[in-house]
Design a protein around this motif. Structure first.
Motif, PDB file in Angstrom:
ATOM      1  N   PRO A 176      64.287  33.337 -46.625  1.00 45.35           N
ATOM      2  CA  PRO A 176      64.746  34.007 -45.403  1.00 45.35           C
ATOM      3  C   PRO A 176      63.614  34.867 -44.830  1.00 45.35           C
ATOM      4  N   GLU A 177      63.375  34.751 -43.544  1.00 43.67           N
ATOM      5  CA  GLU A 177      62.230  35.452 -42.943  1.00 43.67           C
ATOM      6  C   GLU A 177      62.284  36.960 -43.179  1.00 43.67           C
ATOM      7  N   LYS A 178      63.498  37.540 -43.149  1.00 47.64           N
ATOM      8  CA  LYS A 178      63.575  38.998 -43.307  1.00 47.64           C
ATOM      9  C   LYS A 178      63.236  39.443 -44.720  1.00 47.64           C
ATOM     10  N   TRP A 179      63.239  38.522 -45.689  1.00 46.05           N
ATOM     11  CA  TRP A 179      62.918  38.881 -47.073  1.00 46.05           C
ATOM     12  C   TRP A 179      61.607  38.248 -47.544  1.00 46.05           C
ATOM     13  N   ARG A 180      60.861  37.649 -46.637  1.00 46.77           N
ATOM     14  CA  ARG A 180      59.580  37.055 -47.028  1.00 46.77           C
ATOM     15  C   ARG A 180      58.573  38.157 -47.364  1.00 46.77           C
ATOM     16  N   GLU A 238      70.902  44.135 -49.337  1.00 45.14           N
ATOM     17  CA  GLU A 238      71.275  43.568 -48.033  1.00 45.14           C
ATOM     18  C   GLU A 238      72.202  44.499 -47.254  1.00 45.14           C
ATOM     19  N   PRO A 272      70.517  47.969 -44.219  1.00 46.89           N
ATOM     20  CA  PRO A 272      69.435  47.446 -43.376  1.00 46.89           C
ATOM     21  C   PRO A 272      68.314  48.455 -43.119  1.00 46.89           C
ATOM     22  N   GLU A 273      68.590  49.733 -43.363  1.00 46.73           N
ATOM     23  CA  GLU A 273      67.580  50.766 -43.138  1.00 46.73           C
ATOM     24  C   GLU A 273      66.789  51.113 -44.394  1.00 46.73           C
ATOM     25  N   ASP A 304      58.045  49.685 -48.139  1.00 48.28           N
ATOM     26  CA  ASP A 304      58.404  48.338 -47.686  1.00 48.28           C
ATOM     27  C   ASP A 304      57.582  47.335 -48.492  1.00 48.28           C
ATOM     28  N   ARG A 343      57.658  44.297 -48.702  1.00 51.87           N
ATOM     29  CA  ARG A 343      57.367  43.009 -48.066  1.00 51.87           C
ATOM     30  C   ARG A 343      55.970  42.980 -47.465  1.00 51.87           C
ATOM     31  N   LYS A 344      55.367  44.139 -47.242  1.00 56.37           N
ATOM     32  CA  LYS A 344      54.074  44.246 -46.557  1.00 56.37           C
ATOM     33  C   LYS A 344      52.916  43.851 -47.478  1.00 56.37           C
ATOM     34  N   ASN A 392      59.171  35.633 -53.412  1.00 52.26           N
ATOM     35  CA  ASN A 392      59.438  34.396 -52.671  1.00 52.26           C
ATOM     36  C   ASN A 392      59.892  33.259 -53.589  1.00 52.26           C
TER      37      ASN A 392
END
Length: 397
Positions: A77-81, A233, A236-237, A244, A246-247, A258
């Motif tokens: 999922p793009e939001k968790w990549r 999930e 969302p904040e 973060d 994911r960065k 992933n």
């Protein structure tokens, strides 16, 4: 399963032994174990063990094929990549139900798979306590490939810590001390020396991560990741309050998040073999089977069996708005082959692989098993039953 060892075990089993076993099992842990531990281990026959090995090899061969990453791009999922993905998962877990085939033979059938760690530390502790409490024969082992406790822990150390010092590698989950699997975190810390931290404990300076130990900032080189994005999930904040992850960060992931998605239910339609149930992406199903009672519907992006439709009713498929995110899978019927004092019990065996960076392919190392009397294996389906819960499989060395 192995009838002679089972008969001896059951004849010698008492509730008092089981109660003492649980006391000893908890005595070696930081917190009480929060999930049910079964009264018995599983005892595999040589034949069933060999079938498991064959099934595992066939599945791993697919994962090792060139182009597997391209094949599974859509799984993430793009939001968790997460940035800085590496070339392979350091962990592979394959779940097999113990079933009966058309010829009446007991065979494994793949239920699910994941590129994510499981209870690699706890299973060692669990097996040792079963062995002590119930006098498990010395020719029985929980390890594969000739591993012993010592060589297994060496392989675990090589996989998780690699070239770093133990305090440069952290075991991380969203709220680590309060997870149901926290017992595994702290046992692993005891075996390897890796500290346990929560997501909120991570400190970012530039692209580097740190954690506090006795007031001193320590650099994190590797994260032994136990965080599943499904568990955050609902907030969302969350990445406005914590680092973060994911960065692009100057840190290695063991295993990279992933891979949780790449090696998952998403992989099932690409697998073939005697021990693989027929599986298709729902949007690629050309003709809905007439015998839908022999199939299950599974959402690709769900955790711990949530959203699975076991008994498909008329109209269920038509109601699904995103068929590309579902699979239609041949139903696997567990055979209750483990004989408890009052009836048969269903078994699931999880093969656990370790894949250090320096190795060309993963090594099958250890196992986890679960017992069930309910419709599915999970905890919610087995409340108020005995001879169910987490366990481990022993087999001949």
């Amino acid at each position: 399963m192995n009838p002679s060892i089972r008969k001896t075990f059951n004849q010698n089993f008492t509730e008092e032994k089981y109660a003492d076993f649980l006391v000893d099992l908890n005595a070696g842990t930081k917190n009480p174990i929060e999930f049910r531990i079964a009264e018995t281990p599983v005892f595999l026959t040589d034949d069933f063990r060999d079938k498991l090995l064959q099934a595992g090899e066939e599945i791993v061969a697919t994962i090792l094929k060139p182009g597997f990453k391209e094949l599974t791009e859509r799984a993430i999922p793009e939001k968790w990549r997460v940035a800085n993905e590496n070339g392979h998962s350091h962990f592979i877990a394959l779940d097999f139900g113990v079933c009966k085939d058309e010829a009446g033979d007991i065979v494994p059938k793949l239920i699910e798979l994941q590129g994510f760690p499981s209870l690699y530390g706890f299973q060692v502790h669990l097996a040792e306590n079963y062995r002590h409490a119930f006098n498990i024969p010395g020719n029985q082992t929980i390890f594969f490939n000739g591993l012993t406790k010592s060589t297994y822990l060496d392989l675990l150390r090589k996989t998780i810590i690699g070239p770093y010092q133990p305090d440069e590698v952290v075991i991380m989950d969203v709220d680590a001390p309060n997870q149901k699997t926290a017992v595994d975190f702290y046992l692993t810390e005891g075996y390897l020396g890796t500290p346990v931290v929560s997501l909120a404990d991570l400190i970012q300076e530039g692209d580097q991560l740190f954690y506090l130990h006795k007031g001193e900032k320590k650099r994190i080189r590797r994260i032994y990741n136990r965080l599943i994005f499904d568990e955050i999930e609902s907030d969302p904040e969350i990445f406005n309050k914590v680092v973060d992850i994911r960065k692009p960060l100057d840190v290695e992931w063991i295993a990279h998040p992933n891979w949780f998605y790449r090696i998952s239910k998403f992989t099932m339609p690409f697998l073939e073999g005697d021990y693989i149930p027929k599986t298709q992406f729902l949007h690629e199903v050309k003709e809905i089977p007439q015998d839908l009672q022999n199939y299950v519907l599974k959402p690709l992006f769900s955790f711990a069996g949530q959203g699975v439709i076991i008994d498909i009713m008329d109209g269920d498929i038509e109601k699904i708005k995103d068929p590309e995110n579902w699979i239609l899978q041949e139903k696997v019927t567990y055979e209750p082959v483990l004989q408890s004092p009052d009836g048969g019990v269903k078994i699931e065996v999880r093969l656990l692989y370790l894949w250090p960076d320096s190795d060309a392919k993963p090594t099958l190392a250890i196992n986890l098993s679960r017992l069930s009397r309910g419709k599915m294996i999970g905890v919610r389906y087995n409340k108020d039953f005995d001879w169910v819960g987490g366990t481990v499989a022993f087999m001949h060395k």
